[in-house]
Design a protein around this motif. Structure first.
Motif, PDB file in Angstrom:
ATOM      1  N   LYS A   1       0.832  -1.194   0.000  1.00 39.17           N
ATOM      2  CA  LYS A   1       0.000   0.000   0.000  1.00 39.17           C
ATOM      3  C   LYS A   1       0.873   1.253   0.000  1.00 39.17           C
ATOM      4  CE  LYS A   1      -4.199  -1.869   0.512  1.00 39.17           C
ATOM      5  NZ  LYS A   1      -5.351  -1.592  -0.358  1.00 39.17           N
ATOM      6  N   SER A   2       0.649   2.113  -0.970  1.00 35.77           N
ATOM      7  CA  SER A   2       1.316   3.409  -0.987  1.00 35.77           C
ATOM      8  C   SER A   2       0.291   4.492  -0.682  1.00 35.77           C
ATOM      9  CB  SER A   2       1.971   3.662  -2.348  1.00 35.77           C
ATOM     10  OG  SER A   2       0.987   3.703  -3.366  1.00 35.77           O
ATOM     11  N   PHE A   3       0.791   5.657  -0.299  1.00 36.80           N
ATOM     12  CA  PHE A   3      -0.099   6.781  -0.025  1.00 36.80           C
ATOM     13  C   PHE A   3      -0.773   7.247  -1.301  1.00 36.80           C
ATOM     14  CE2 PHE A   3      -0.478  11.515   0.125  1.00 36.80           C
ATOM     15  CZ  PHE A   3      -1.562  11.568   0.993  1.00 36.80           C
ATOM     16  N   LYS A   4      -2.083   7.494  -1.217  1.00 37.97           N
ATOM     17  CA  LYS A   4      -2.851   8.027  -2.334  1.00 37.97           C
ATOM     18  C   LYS A   4      -3.451   9.374  -1.932  1.00 37.97           C
ATOM     19  CE  LYS A   4      -2.544   4.609  -5.322  1.00 37.97           C
ATOM     20  NZ  LYS A   4      -1.934   4.777  -6.649  1.00 37.97           N
ATOM     21  N   LEU A   5      -3.432  10.317  -2.847  1.00 34.44           N
ATOM     22  CA  LEU A   5      -4.021  11.625  -2.559  1.00 34.44           C
ATOM     23  C   LEU A   5      -5.526  11.482  -2.311  1.00 34.44           C
ATOM     24  CD1 LEU A   5      -2.166  13.701  -5.273  1.00 34.44           C
ATOM     25  CD2 LEU A   5      -1.918  13.997  -2.811  1.00 34.44           C
ATOM     26  N   PRO A   6      -6.041  12.041  -1.236  1.00 34.08           N
ATOM     27  CA  PRO A   6      -7.475  11.915  -0.912  1.00 34.08           C
ATOM     28  C   PRO A   6      -8.325  12.906  -1.702  1.00 34.08           C
ATOM     29  CG  PRO A   6      -6.373  13.172   0.802  1.00 34.08           C
ATOM     30  CD  PRO A   6      -5.300  12.776  -0.191  1.00 34.08           C
ATOM     31  N   ILE A   7      -8.396  12.708  -3.017  1.00 35.88           N
ATOM     32  CA  ILE A   7      -9.128  13.628  -3.893  1.00 35.88           C
ATOM     33  C   ILE A   7     -10.005  12.823  -4.840  1.00 35.88           C
ATOM     34  CG2 ILE A   7      -7.534  15.584  -3.784  1.00 35.88           C
ATOM     35  CD1 ILE A   7      -6.038  14.515  -6.134  1.00 35.88           C
ATOM     36  N   GLN A   8     -11.102  13.457  -5.296  1.00 38.09           N
ATOM     37  CA  GLN A   8     -12.102  12.777  -6.115  1.00 38.09           C
ATOM     38  C   GLN A   8     -11.989  13.179  -7.580  1.00 38.09           C
ATOM     39  OE1 GLN A   8     -14.141  10.418  -4.720  1.00 38.09           O
ATOM     40  NE2 GLN A   8     -12.891  10.843  -2.893  1.00 38.09           N
ATOM     41  N   LEU A   9     -12.292  12.231  -8.454  1.00 31.83           N
ATOM     42  CA  LEU A   9     -12.268  12.497  -9.888  1.00 31.83           C
ATOM     43  C   LEU A   9     -13.273  13.589 -10.270  1.00 31.83           C
ATOM     44  CD1 LEU A   9     -12.122   8.831 -11.244  1.00 31.83           C
ATOM     45  CD2 LEU A   9     -10.317  10.540 -11.493  1.00 31.83           C
ATOM     46  N   ASP A  10     -12.874  14.427 -11.217  1.00 27.18           N
ATOM     47  CA  ASP A  10     -13.774  15.416 -11.799  1.00 27.18           C
ATOM     48  C   ASP A  10     -14.635  14.722 -12.860  1.00 27.18           C
ATOM     49  OD1 ASP A  10     -14.990  17.798 -12.401  1.00 27.18           O
ATOM     50  OD2 ASP A  10     -13.163  18.841 -13.026  1.00 27.18           O
ATOM     51  N   ARG A  11     -15.516  15.469 -13.515  1.00 25.70           N
ATOM     52  CA  ARG A  11     -16.345  14.905 -14.575  1.00 25.70           C
ATOM     53  C   ARG A  11     -15.474  14.367 -15.706  1.00 25.70           C
ATOM     54  NH1 ARG A  11     -18.338  19.960 -14.219  1.00 25.70           N
ATOM     55  NH2 ARG A  11     -17.846  20.352 -16.415  1.00 25.70           N
ATOM     56  N   LYS A  12     -15.971  13.379 -16.426  1.00 20.90           N
ATOM     57  CA  LYS A  12     -15.249  12.842 -17.572  1.00 20.90           C
ATOM     58  C   LYS A  12     -15.014  13.946 -18.602  1.00 20.90           C
ATOM     59  CE  LYS A  12     -16.557   7.959 -17.434  1.00 20.90           C
ATOM     60  NZ  LYS A  12     -17.186   6.841 -18.184  1.00 20.90           N
ATOM     61  N   GLY A  13     -13.861  13.881 -19.238  1.00 18.43           N
ATOM     62  CA  GLY A  13     -13.533  14.876 -20.258  1.00 18.43           C
ATOM     63  C   GLY A  13     -12.803  16.091 -19.728  1.00 18.43           C
ATOM     64  N   GLN A  14     -12.676  16.206 -18.384  1.00 22.23           N
ATOM     65  CA  GLN A  14     -11.986  17.342 -17.778  1.00 22.23           C
ATOM     66  C   GLN A  14     -10.544  16.932 -17.448  1.00 22.23           C
ATOM     67  OE1 GLN A  14     -14.118  20.299 -16.909  1.00 22.23           O
ATOM     68  NE2 GLN A  14     -15.409  19.132 -18.295  1.00 22.23           N
ATOM     69  N   TYR A  15      -9.582  17.725 -17.886  1.00 26.43           N
ATOM     70  CA  TYR A  15      -8.184  17.459 -17.548  1.00 26.43           C
ATOM     71  C   TYR A  15      -7.506  18.794 -17.290  1.00 26.43           C
ATOM     72  CZ  TYR A  15      -3.734  14.898 -17.640  1.00 26.43           C
ATOM     73  OH  TYR A  15      -2.533  14.308 -17.301  1.00 26.43           O
ATOM     74  N   HIS A  16      -7.130  19.005 -16.047  1.00 28.82           N
ATOM     75  CA  HIS A  16      -6.634  20.308 -15.604  1.00 28.82           C
ATOM     76  C   HIS A  16      -5.107  20.324 -15.625  1.00 28.82           C
ATOM     77  CE1 HIS A  16     -10.753  21.113 -14.305  1.00 28.82           C
ATOM     78  NE2 HIS A  16     -10.742  19.905 -13.777  1.00 28.82           N
ATOM     79  N   ILE A  17      -4.566  21.347 -16.265  1.00 24.05           N
ATOM     80  CA  ILE A  17      -3.120  21.485 -16.424  1.00 24.05           C
ATOM     81  C   ILE A  17      -2.630  22.706 -15.651  1.00 24.05           C
ATOM     82  CG2 ILE A  17      -1.211  21.797 -18.040  1.00 24.05           C
ATOM     83  CD1 ILE A  17      -2.637  19.121 -18.405  1.00 24.05           C
ATOM     84  N   MET A  18      -1.566  22.520 -14.887  1.00 23.52           N
ATOM     85  CA  MET A  18      -0.884  23.643 -14.243  1.00 23.52           C
ATOM     86  C   MET A  18       0.599  23.523 -14.559  1.00 23.52           C
ATOM     87  SD  MET A  18      -0.758  24.886 -10.237  1.00 23.52           S
ATOM     88  CE  MET A  18      -2.479  25.383 -10.207  1.00 23.52           C
TER      89      MET A  18
END
Length: 421
Positions: free
Chosen positions: A179-196
């Motif tokens: 088991k590795s650490f996973k970020l506790p965050i939820q998927l956005d809607r399909k088709g969304q991909y956020h770039i920074m």
């Protein structure tokens, strides 16, 4: 040979990626060049046509065989498109008539989005360099270096380098299962991909890394891990190891001119269960780990692991539609399910001297992944390092912590994002 007479098997990495493709895990990554002037779509199309004459093995479409996918040549030509969607999304390369890549344009930017089923970052950059060179030949009358491409050269560019350097008597490395650490965050809607994207001065970064006696890759991986350790501490819960997937370009260790996939992934880690780590401790651990793993002997073990999975009798005899069903689960458990996140460095891009003045910047975006909802990919061009995070969620906790860590070390960074807010 006519285009529609051409066909070839996928390489070892390509076989895996072709079976795990989904609407979220598209396997598409991006390399792009931003020019000094707006794009002429007609000239870009002509440049793409010329590029495919140089690299005819890219004029292919993915086909499903009974046991494995394969690439088949086609007389069709991919058409350049104006960019209107989120990057690295909305392309089904299994759809009839589709290609395993696409060329997009927007204002001054030319973007190549390509599936890992056909190539890796090095292959994609070679293709992009040729495409941009052909474009400026048409746009600015930049002379081309005329050279005949031999059949031998074409064969070397399409070789399966995994098979070339495979040695059956070498033991494969032990798989890391835990088991590795996973970020506790939820998927956005399909088709969304956020770039920074963070933009850093390469000399400043190099001097800072040198002060710690490490490479830029190790230095930034340490900041990445430190950021994840802080997030794990702040979000509570049981401590777990931070495991980073770091792809390695095998052409740096083994002679090959292949434009197909030729990379393996190492997984440096810090076990948070052992106690708190300061930045220097993380660097010391990573320095040892990278030094231990990045040798030809050790990397041949990873080649062995890549090849033997394909040689498994059960997998070979499994029909490809069944592979499509089971492969995502296997990859999730034994692959990205074992990592916390991924950080890849495509290195320094050298554009031909004749066209350098026409190119402002070169960037890259990582492929979206459900197993690692946030990943980063970096590249260096013209005195700058561009570090781009791809994120399938609305949460920017990792990006904020990472760039805060860079600034805390006295390095200026300019942040850009494709978010509308």
């Amino acid at each position: 040979m006519k285009d529609d007479d051409l066909w070839y098997r996928l390489d070892n990495a390509g076989k895996l990626y072709s079976s795990i493709i989904s609407s979220r895990a598209t396997t598409l990554f991006r390399v792009s060049a931003t020019l000094t002037k707006s794009i002429d779509p007609e000239l870009l199309q002509a440049a793409l046509d010329a590029t495919l004459e140089r690299f005819p093995f890219y004029k292919v479409q993915l086909k499903q065989g009974f046991f494995w996918y394969y690439f088949e040549g086609t007389n069709q030509t991919p058409m350049v498109e104006k960019e209107i969607y989120y990057p690295c999304m909305s392309l089904s390369i299994k759809r009839r008539g589709s290609f395993p890549y696409r060329v997009l344009y927007f204002n001054k930017r030319i973007a190549l989005e390509v599936s890992h089923s056909i190539t890796d970052g090095t292959g994609a950059l070679t293709f992009l360099q040729e495409l941009v060179t052909q474009y400026f030949h048409l746009k600015e009358s930049i002379p081309l270096k005329s050279e005949a491409i031999s059949e031998e050269q074409l064969q070397s560019e399409t070789e399966n380098a995994f098979r070339k350097y495979y040695e059956k008597d070498i033991p494969a490395p032990k798989s890391r299962v835990g088991k590795s650490f996973k970020l506790p965050i939820q998927l956005d809607r399909k088709g969304q991909y956020h770039i920074m994207t963070g933009i850093l001065n390469v000399e400043t970064l190099k001097k800072k890394a040198k002060a710690y006696d490490v490479s830029i890759t190790i230095f930034l991986t340490a900041i990445y891990i430190e950021s994840l350790l802080k997030i794990q501490e702040e979000t509570g819960g049981r401590k777990k190891p931070i495991v980073i997937n770091v792809p390695v370009n095998m052409r740096s260790f083994f002679e090959s001119k292949t434009m197909r996939n030729f990379f393996v992934s190492i997984t440096p880690s810090i076990d948070a269960r052992l106690g708190a780590y300061d930045f220097e401790e993380i660097l010391a651990e990573l320095k040892i780990e990278f030094s231990r793993l990045l040798t030809p002997k050790k990397l041949k073990q990873y080649i062995k692991r890549s090849v033997i999975s394909e040689k498994s009798l059960a997998l070979r005899l499994m029909p490809s539609p069944i592979k499509d069903i089971v492969a995502p689960s296997i990859y999730s458990f034994f692959g990205e399910g074992q990592y916390t996140s991924g950080l890849s460095n495509l290195g320094i891009v050298h554009m031909p001297s004749e066209i350098k003045d026409y190119i402002e910047r070169v960037e890259c975006y990582p492929p979206p992944s459900i197993g690692n909802k946030v990943k980063a990919l970096m590249i260096s061009y013209n005195h700058h390092v561009y570090i781009s995070f791809g994120n399938l969620t609305k949460d920017r906790m990792l990006e904020r912590e990472f760039f805060r860590g860079i600034r805390n070390l006295g390095i200026d960074v300019t942040i850009e994002t494709n978010d509308e807010e």
